[in-house]
Motif scaffolding. Sequence first.
Motif, mmCIF file in Angstrom:
data_model
loop_
_atom_site.group_PDB
_atom_site.id
_atom_site.type_symbol
_atom_site.label_atom_id
_atom_site.label_comp_id
_atom_site.label_asym_id
_atom_site.label_seq_id
_atom_site.Cartn_x
_atom_site.Cartn_y
_atom_site.Cartn_z
ATOM 1 N N SER A 118 -119.355 69.301 -23.053
ATOM 2 C CA SER A 118 -119.970 68.842 -24.296
ATOM 3 C C SER A 118 -120.215 67.339 -24.216
ATOM 4 C CB SER A 118 -119.064 69.151 -25.497
ATOM 5 O OG SER A 118 -117.893 68.360 -25.438
ATOM 6 N N LEU A 119 -121.043 66.831 -25.095
ATOM 7 C CA LEU A 119 -121.301 65.394 -25.131
ATOM 8 C C LEU A 119 -120.047 64.628 -25.530
ATOM 9 C CD1 LEU A 119 -123.309 63.114 -24.757
ATOM 10 C CD2 LEU A 119 -124.099 63.485 -27.095
ATOM 11 N N SER A 120 -119.174 65.249 -26.336
ATOM 12 C CA SER A 120 -117.923 64.584 -26.708
ATOM 13 C C SER A 120 -116.877 64.646 -25.591
ATOM 14 C CB SER A 120 -117.359 65.175 -28.003
ATOM 15 O OG SER A 120 -117.053 66.540 -27.821
ATOM 16 N N LYS A 121 -117.034 65.589 -24.645
ATOM 17 C CA LYS A 121 -116.154 65.692 -23.473
ATOM 18 C C LYS A 121 -117.028 65.970 -22.241
ATOM 19 C CE LYS A 121 -112.390 68.297 -21.441
ATOM 20 N NZ LYS A 121 -111.714 69.573 -21.414
ATOM 21 N N ASN A 128 -118.870 57.338 -20.592
ATOM 22 C CA ASN A 128 -117.772 57.289 -19.623
ATOM 23 C C ASN A 128 -118.197 56.872 -18.210
ATOM 24 O OD1 ASN A 128 -119.009 59.650 -18.732
ATOM 25 N ND2 ASN A 128 -117.162 60.899 -18.769
#
Length: 159
Positions: A118-121, A128
């Motif tokens: 996901s964009l959050s991970k 990042n």
Amino acid sequence: MWASRNRGANPAPGDQRPGQTKWLDFWIICDQAKAHLFYTSLDGQMWRRETKKSDFPVGWSEPQLALRGDIFEASHTYKLKGRSDYLTIIEAQGGGRRYYKAYLAQRLEGPWRALADSLSKPFAAHANVQQEAEWTANISHGELLRTGGTRGWRWTRPD
């Protein structure tokens, strides 16, 4: 790149049939017995074909769906050094940017399970990835550093 023998009975992976979603970004990786061809279609799907190593570059199976999700293009599949797992990184789009997701499998045939999906991970995204002087907000068509020669490349996950 593809040999023409037996083309009529088993089209080359790049051959498009009328009405099919366009295929792109081909990637070949081998296990002990087979060559596996991975590619994406611009409809959120990653496909896999296989042929015996002795038959390569012909004899490809029919396409099999390997992964479906919010994915885009540019899949790359690696054997993880010192492990029995394979890693696939695949480009996705979100927040107006391109980034990479990652999936693991014990066999090239799958099933693939989410590692960073996901964009959050993300596996690799603007949030990042460090750039000395920022020159892009997109992470696209990347390649991992590999060890070894041109055959049997392995990737080592940094701790």
